[in-house]
Write a protein that holds these residues in place. Structure first.
Motif, PDB file in Angstrom:
ATOM      1  N   ASP A 188      24.420 -59.686  -9.128  1.00  0.00           N
ATOM      2  CA  ASP A 188      25.745 -60.092  -9.590  1.00  0.00           C
ATOM      3  C   ASP A 188      25.725 -61.433 -10.307  1.00  0.00           C
ATOM      4  O   ASP A 188      26.540 -61.681 -11.201  1.00  0.00           O
ATOM      5  CB  ASP A 188      26.712 -60.176  -8.399  1.00  0.00           C
ATOM      6  N   SER A 189      24.801 -62.306  -9.929  1.00  0.00           N
ATOM      7  CA  SER A 189      24.843 -63.689 -10.414  1.00  0.00           C
ATOM      8  C   SER A 189      23.936 -63.933 -11.607  1.00  0.00           C
ATOM      9  O   SER A 189      24.323 -64.652 -12.541  1.00  0.00           O
ATOM     10  CB  SER A 189      24.450 -64.646  -9.278  1.00  0.00           C
ATOM     11  N   GLY A 234      27.298 -65.591 -13.110  1.00  0.00           N
ATOM     12  CA  GLY A 234      27.036 -66.738 -12.256  1.00  0.00           C
ATOM     13  C   GLY A 234      27.385 -66.430 -10.811  1.00  0.00           C
ATOM     14  O   GLY A 234      27.874 -65.359 -10.473  1.00  0.00           O
ATOM     15  N   SER A 235      27.141 -67.389  -9.949  1.00  0.00           N
ATOM     16  CA  SER A 235      27.321 -67.179  -8.515  1.00  0.00           C
ATOM     17  C   SER A 235      28.786 -66.987  -8.149  1.00  0.00           C
ATOM     18  O   SER A 235      29.595 -67.905  -8.324  1.00  0.00           O
ATOM     19  CB  SER A 235      26.762 -68.374  -7.742  1.00  0.00           C
ATOM     20  N   ARG A 239      34.462 -57.608 -10.844  1.00  0.00           N
ATOM     21  CA  ARG A 239      33.276 -57.077 -11.509  1.00  0.00           C
ATOM     22  C   ARG A 239      32.027 -57.887 -11.173  1.00  0.00           C
ATOM     23  O   ARG A 239      30.929 -57.344 -11.058  1.00  0.00           O
ATOM     24  CB  ARG A 239      33.486 -57.065 -13.028  1.00  0.00           C
ATOM     25  N   GLY A 240      32.181 -59.180 -10.999  1.00  0.00           N
ATOM     26  CA  GLY A 240      31.041 -60.031 -10.699  1.00  0.00           C
ATOM     27  C   GLY A 240      30.610 -60.009  -9.255  1.00  0.00           C
ATOM     28  O   GLY A 240      29.701 -60.743  -8.864  1.00  0.00           O
ATOM     29  N   MET A 241      31.251 -59.149  -8.418  1.00  0.00           N
ATOM     30  CA  MET A 241      30.900 -59.091  -6.992  1.00  0.00           C
ATOM     31  C   MET A 241      30.709 -57.651  -6.488  1.00  0.00           C
ATOM     32  O   MET A 241      30.684 -57.423  -5.300  1.00  0.00           O
ATOM     33  CB  MET A 241      31.995 -59.764  -6.161  1.00  0.00           C
ATOM     34  N   LYS A 242      30.551 -56.693  -7.394  1.00  0.00           N
ATOM     35  CA  LYS A 242      30.503 -55.294  -6.968  1.00  0.00           C
ATOM     36  C   LYS A 242      29.254 -54.985  -6.154  1.00  0.00           C
ATOM     37  O   LYS A 242      29.306 -54.214  -5.188  1.00  0.00           O
ATOM     38  CB  LYS A 242      30.610 -54.372  -8.184  1.00  0.00           C
ATOM     39  N   SER A 243      28.116 -55.547  -6.512  1.00  0.00           N
ATOM     40  CA  SER A 243      26.910 -55.305  -5.724  1.00  0.00           C
ATOM     41  C   SER A 243      27.025 -55.940  -4.351  1.00  0.00           C
ATOM     42  O   SER A 243      26.579 -55.373  -3.345  1.00  0.00           O
ATOM     43  CB  SER A 243      25.679 -55.843  -6.460  1.00  0.00           C
TER      44      SER A 243
END
Length: 589
Positions: A115-116, A272-273, A494-498
């Motif tokens: 994600d990051s 990014g994180s 979207r940036g945290m789906k995994s």
């Protein structure tokens, strides 16, 4: 043709204009739908080439082969550790439990990286080979006599078997955790990568995305079914080196197939994180806690929105104390003022936390009922005509139920419900999960009644008496398992789906730990002097499993009511209804 129809019919010039507007609208809509995704070379993607069912087929194949490897080995690994490595029963079980927990922990690490900083497909291809390496080394250790203890009948109390130790023990644990790291990364990224291939804003792809989670679960069941038949037979009758060696080959084959699909994937752009962004919002909101919110946050958004790829999120009127992170106090920097997009991303995570906890508690009944139902089955007449079903093979029954019902649910039930409700999944994610929890409660009631009848029966009960609770377990897995997976994946930013997918796997692991705690607590509470607890008998015949099932029913009911409370309060970030079909008339002047 009537006069009204003549009036409504557009002229050739109007038709050309409307047609041009339709093409322009569809091109614009296509561009907006794929924003934030690139191909494997970092170039913009095209809907006709990238994504869709074709790209998801590579993920399905990986899911089937890794399930062929992991499901049977999770059930059979204790036999290997105890029989070949001569570890004690307790230490063998603890090693397997630690292996499962490590897989979930490593899944969080792989999810954070994907994600990051790197895409999900690259995470699978970078760290997935570690699972191949782990199983390859396990096969090598099983094959070479110098790497494992000498053969010995550990069940014979007159012989003293030498337990694995020293360098060989180090090699054993290293290979287990190497494979756990690779499997954790695959497990965290493959559902999210598959879901990325479908655009939830497109009506057709929204339906396909909902079906993806059903067929992903079907792939797990199919792989588990084949593995329980093939892999377990090879390991038990042809040798652990052959069985584990085949596992390594299957993992490698799955990774090769996923690699061939690289030109077809839609890959999310790492943002990014996400943990740093959430921490920034919490810190800034705390610093600004004494300030008054402006009447319109749009002004704060104009000031504080920075460059980046964070998706635009619709603003929700809850958790308003976090909105104070958008107040600009005249200082620059991410730790002084946050964008509205960051604040809304944090709100999504906080809104999902109560459902994460409540659904974890609600899932406790599932591993308990499944485990003890298989033990019940070992006490029944397991002959079906001339066929004798071994207790270990009883896991095939709920898996078969699950596969059949998943196919029926996706092909027939969902389209029927979709026409009447307008939801892409037929019903909402939370409704689907609640149906699974309700089936768990009903299964525990039936299991208690059947166990009471089994103990009172003068003759050995037929295995078919367990069919209703096996059926309800299958319904539960068809509804709650893919429902939870789809909920966490679709609702997460979207940036945290995994990360959300990894948390889903952790939730199942934590539910199993809570189930173990419940068993121990009931035994401790029912132990009286020299009298053993309800589940501490030498067999089910001198245990009180029927009474324990009623405890599970009460716990499940309380957990279900708690879940319903939070589910009713939850506001979806992504509208579960199907998007409207594009219409030229609606947008034409």
């Amino acid at each position: 043709m009537g006069p009204a129809a003549a009036v409504m019919k557009p002229s050739p010039l109007q038709s050309d204009l409307l047609g041009g507007q339709a093409v322009e609208k569809n091109l614009f809509r296509s561009t907006m739908a794929i924003r934030g995704f690139v191909d494997w070379r970092g170039n913009p993607i095209h809907r006709e080439v990238h994504g869709g069912v074709r790209a998801a087929m590579f993920i399905y194949f990986l899911t089937v082969v890794t399930s062929m490897v992991n499901v049977p080995n999770l059930l059979n690994l204790v036999t290997y550790l105890h029989g070949t490595m001569h570890m004690g029963v307790s230490s063998s079980a603890t090693t397997v439990t630690n292996f499962v927990g490590a897989t979930s922990g490593f899944a969080l690490i792989g999810a954070f990286l994907s994600d990051s900083y790197i895409s999900r497909s690259r995470t699978i291809l970078l760290f997935g080979p570690l699972e191949f390496l782990g199983f390859g080394l396990l096969a090598l250790q099983a094959y070479l006599p110098s790497l494992h203890p000498p053969s010995c009948d550990i069940e014979d109390e007159r012989t003293v078997c030498k337990e694995v130790h020293g360098w060989n023990a180090t090699l054993l644990y290293a290979t287990l955790y190497i494979s756990a790291f690779g499997e954790g990364c695959i497990r965290a990224c493959s559902p999210s990568l598959g879901a990325d291939q479908f655009d939830h804003e497109d009506p057709t792809e929204s339906r396909q995305q909902s079906s993806f989670f059903n067929w992903y679960t079907f792939g797990i069941s199919l792989g588990g079914l084949v593995g329980l038949i093939l892999i377990v037979w090879l390991e038990n009758y042809k040798g652990w080196d052959i069985g584990l060696g085949l596992c390594a080959i299957l993992v490698l084959l799955g990774l090769i197939v996923v690699a061939t699909g690289l030109p077809f994937y839609r890959n999310q752009v790492p943002e990014g994180s996400p943990l740093t962004r959430i921490l920034q919002v919490l810190v800034v909101a705390f610093r600004n806690r004494r300030l008054e919110l402006p009447e319109k946050l749009e002004e704060a958004q104009e000031i504080s929105t920075g460059a980046g790829t964070i998706e635009a999120l619709s603003r929700k009127n809850n958790l308003k104390f976090l909105d104070k992170a958008c107040i600009n106090r005249g200082k620059d920097g991410a730790w002084s003022c946050c964008s509205v997009a960051k604040v809304e991303e944090t709100k999504i995570v906080l809104r999902m936390l109560p459902l994460f906890v409540s659904s974890m508690i609600g899932y406790v009944s599932n591993p308990i009922i499944l485990t003890f139902t298989v033990q019940q089955g070992s006490m029944t007449n397991t002959r079906l005509g001339r066929i004798h079903i071994s207790p270990a093979s009883l896991f095939i029954i709920p898996i078969t139920f699950q596969m059949v019902m998943l196919a029926i649910y996706d092909r027939f039930i969902v389209p029927f419900l979709r026409k009447r409700t307008g939801y892409a999944s037929g019903i909402t994610h939370l409704q689907r999960i609640s149906l699974g929890f309700a089936c768990m409660i009903l299964a525990s009631v039936i299991a208690a009644l059947v166990e009471r009848k089994r103990k009172d029966s003068a003759t050995q009960m037929s295995l078919f008496w367990l069919a209703p609770q096996f059926f309800l377990l299958g319904v539960s897995d068809v509804t709650s398992f893919p429902g939870l997976l789809e909920f966490f994946n679709s609702e997460a930013p979207r940036g945290m789906k995994s990360i959300a997918t990894a948390l889903f796997w952790c939730e199942l692991g934590l539910a199993s730990l809570l189930a173990t705690f419940l068993v121990k607590a009931v035994n401790a509470a029912t132990r009286r002097g020299h009298q053993r607890g309800w589940l501490e008998g030498t067999s089910l015949n001198n245990s009180r499993l029927d009474l324990f099932y009623w405890v599970v029913t009460v716990v499940g009911l309380l957990a279900f009511l708690n879940y319903l409370y939070w589910a009713k309060k939850y506001v979806y970030q992504q509208d579960p209804r199907l998007p409207d079909e594009p219409s030229v008339d609606q947008d034409s002047p």
